[in-house]
Design an enzyme around this catalytic site. Structure first.
Site, PDB file in Angstrom:
ATOM      1  N   CYS A   1      39.334  43.850 -46.602  1.00  0.00           N
ATOM      2  CA  CYS A   1      37.980  44.794 -46.979  1.00  0.00           C
ATOM      3  C   CYS A   1      38.257  45.960 -45.776  1.00  0.00           C
ATOM      4  O   CYS A   1      38.486  45.665 -44.651  1.00  0.00           O
ATOM      5  CB  CYS A   1      36.893  44.356 -47.175  1.00  0.00           C
ATOM      6  SG  CYS A   1      35.573  45.520 -47.397  1.00  0.00           S
ATOM      7  N   GLY A   2      37.817  47.034 -45.911  1.00  0.00           N
ATOM      8  CA  GLY A   2      37.887  48.258 -44.965  1.00  0.00           C
ATOM      9  C   GLY A   2      36.722  47.619 -43.999  1.00  0.00           C
ATOM     10  O   GLY A   2      36.780  48.386 -42.745  1.00  0.00           O
TER      11      GLY A   2
END
Length: 181
Positions: free
Chosen positions: A56-57
């Site tokens: 995930c970012g």
């Protein structure tokens, strides 16, 4: 198994989550390595329960979560990481999740196994947390700060990083509410 008994099993977590007088310390998760991760073992501590994901970012928040855990652990605080694939950004392999967390971020705080955190199949803990703090996680790295009494819960969005002054102040306030357990 009858259709009725299947419906009862599906409904049971929702009924369990609504038990009067229940605290966060009454729940159990599965540990990432297998076996129970009983929140009763953390009774009297302030907890930051965070749904996590490896791809995930926001995954770099692991670094800040570990720093927060290290900073306040001696005062009665624990981060509990809860990997979830609800947003399709987590491995299904517990060993890969553990290896990633340890080798990339040096994670030492307790980690649950892969857990559903929203929707009709959400783990009862997350149903309970959502009911007390503005709803279910909207994305990975949503944070629930649980007070030492296991009752008071405050949510912090994904965009509120672990070093954000508002979160740090809330942790300090939660730790000031009682002696370390």
């Amino acid at each position: 198994m009858t259709d009725r008994s299947r419906r009862m099993l599906v409904a049971a977590p929702l009924l369990m989550a609504a038990a009067p007088g229940q605290t966060a310390f009454d729940f159990r998760l599965e540990a990432l390595e297998g076996g129970p991760l009983a929140l009763a073992d953390f009774r009297g501590r302030a907890l930051l329960v965070v749904n996590t994901a490896s791809f995930c970012g926001f995954t770099p928040q692991y670094e800040g979560l570990q720093a927060l855990h290290d900073r306040f652990a001696a005062r009665g605080f624990s981060v509990i990481g809860v990997p979830s694939n609800d947003f399709r950004q987590e491995s299904a392999d517990a060993a890969k999740i553990r290896e990633f967390c340890e080798t990339v971020y040096g994670i030492t705080f307790p980690m649950a196994g892969l857990t559903t955190v929203r929707g009709p199949h959400a783990h009862p803990l997350f149903t309970w947390l959502a009911a007390r703090a503005g709803g279910p996680p909207r994305w990975n790295f949503h944070k629930y700060l649980v007070a030492r009494d296991g009752l008071a819960v405050r949510a912090f969005s994904t965009s509120t990083g672990p070093a954000h002054p508002e979160l740090v102040q809330a942790v300090e306030a939660a730790l000031g509410t009682a002696a370390a357990g």
